[in-house]
Scaffold this active site. Structure first.
Site, PDB file in Angstrom:
ATOM      1  N   VAL A 115      74.414  44.202 -50.107  1.00 40.15           N
ATOM      2  CA  VAL A 115      74.598  45.490 -49.444  1.00 40.15           C
ATOM      3  C   VAL A 115      75.700  46.214 -50.209  1.00 40.15           C
ATOM      4  CG1 VAL A 115      75.191  46.664 -47.292  1.00 40.15           C
ATOM      5  CG2 VAL A 115      73.918  44.501 -47.222  1.00 40.15           C
ATOM      6  N   GLU A 116      75.290  47.220 -50.978  1.00 40.29           N
ATOM      7  CA  GLU A 116      76.258  47.943 -51.813  1.00 40.29           C
ATOM      8  C   GLU A 116      77.002  49.000 -51.016  1.00 40.29           C
ATOM      9  OE1 GLU A 116      74.091  47.508 -56.148  1.00 40.29           O
ATOM     10  OE2 GLU A 116      74.164  49.484 -55.221  1.00 40.29           O
ATOM     11  N   ALA A 140      79.492  52.708 -51.954  1.00 44.18           N
ATOM     12  CA  ALA A 140      79.943  53.618 -53.004  1.00 44.18           C
ATOM     13  C   ALA A 140      81.261  53.144 -53.612  1.00 44.18           C
ATOM     14  CB  ALA A 140      80.089  55.035 -52.460  1.00 44.18           C
ATOM     15  N   SER A 141      82.086  52.496 -52.815  1.00 46.09           N
ATOM     16  CA  SER A 141      83.287  51.849 -53.311  1.00 46.09           C
ATOM     17  C   SER A 141      82.886  50.412 -53.636  1.00 46.09           C
ATOM     18  CB  SER A 141      84.380  51.876 -52.243  1.00 46.09           C
ATOM     19  OG  SER A 141      85.494  51.134 -52.673  1.00 46.09           O
ATOM     20  N   TYR A 142      82.548  50.152 -54.898  1.00 42.68           N
ATOM     21  CA  TYR A 142      81.950  48.874 -55.289  1.00 42.68           C
ATOM     22  C   TYR A 142      82.699  47.658 -54.761  1.00 42.68           C
ATOM     23  CZ  TYR A 142      77.952  49.803 -58.313  1.00 42.68           C
ATOM     24  OH  TYR A 142      76.711  50.119 -58.793  1.00 42.68           O
ATOM     25  N   CYS A 178      77.710  40.530 -51.471  1.00 41.41           N
ATOM     26  CA  CYS A 178      76.664  39.806 -52.201  1.00 41.41           C
ATOM     27  C   CYS A 178      75.685  39.149 -51.233  1.00 41.41           C
ATOM     28  CB  CYS A 178      77.281  38.730 -53.089  1.00 41.41           C
ATOM     29  SG  CYS A 178      78.309  39.373 -54.428  1.00 41.41           S
ATOM     30  N   GLU A 190      74.515  36.085 -51.209  1.00 35.64           N
ATOM     31  CA  GLU A 190      74.919  34.745 -50.794  1.00 35.64           C
ATOM     32  C   GLU A 190      75.937  34.820 -49.665  1.00 35.64           C
ATOM     33  OE1 GLU A 190      74.441  34.605 -55.354  1.00 35.64           O
ATOM     34  OE2 GLU A 190      74.921  36.065 -53.818  1.00 35.64           O
ATOM     35  N   CYS A 192      77.946  34.832 -58.370  1.00 37.18           N
ATOM     36  CA  CYS A 192      79.213  35.253 -58.987  1.00 37.18           C
ATOM     37  C   CYS A 192      80.324  34.287 -58.564  1.00 37.18           C
ATOM     38  CB  CYS A 192      79.539  36.681 -58.576  1.00 37.18           C
ATOM     39  SG  CYS A 192      80.079  36.879 -56.857  1.00 37.18           S
TER      40      CYS A 192
END
Length: 135
Positions: free
Chosen positions: A46-47, A49-51, A56, A58, A91
């Site tokens: 779930v992305e 705009a503020s990375y 993730c 998992e 990651c």
């Protein structure tokens, strides 16, 4: 794990990737975790705009499992898939999160560079794990 269980877990991860929210990277990832109790729980990325605030797949699956079954869950296996069909290991942050809940012999399945599925133990994936206490 049997071949059938592995295939089902991988398919659940791919199905979860179709639900991901990835309007910025367009990299749709899904994860499926198999608990020691036999339940399978899925999650997707779930992305934001503020990375930095992106979650993730998992971690989503693990948070969902804790919310549903409680903090004593133990992961027997984790499968990761992405819709781009490219190599994709968990990651570093996900590796550490998996460690927090993994059974000692947990297996991680992920897409490899050759288009096949690779697998390894968590110890192989995170050889220098950060641990505060014995679980």
């Amino acid at each position: 794990m049997t071949a059938a269980e592995t295939t089902q877990l991988q398919q659940a991860a791919e199905d979860a990737a179709h639900h991901s929210y990835a309007p910025y990277s367009h990299f749709h990832v899904g994860a499926a975790i198999l608990l020691e109790t036999g339940e399978t729980v899925t999650g997707c990325n779930v992305e934001n705009a503020s990375y930095r605030l992106t979650t993730c797949a998992e971690q989503t699956a693990i948070a969902r499992a804790v919310a549903q079954y409680g903090p004593k869950i133990r992961l027997r296996a984790v499968a990761v898939a992405n819709l781009a069909k490219v190599a994709c290991q968990p990651c570093g942050a996900c590796r550490q999160t998996i460690l927090e809940f993994a059974a000692p012999d947990a297996t991680i399945f992920f897409p490899a560079e050759n288009g096949q599925t690779a697998s390894c133990t968590l110890t192989e994936l995170l050889p220098a794990a950060f641990v505060l206490k014995d679980r």
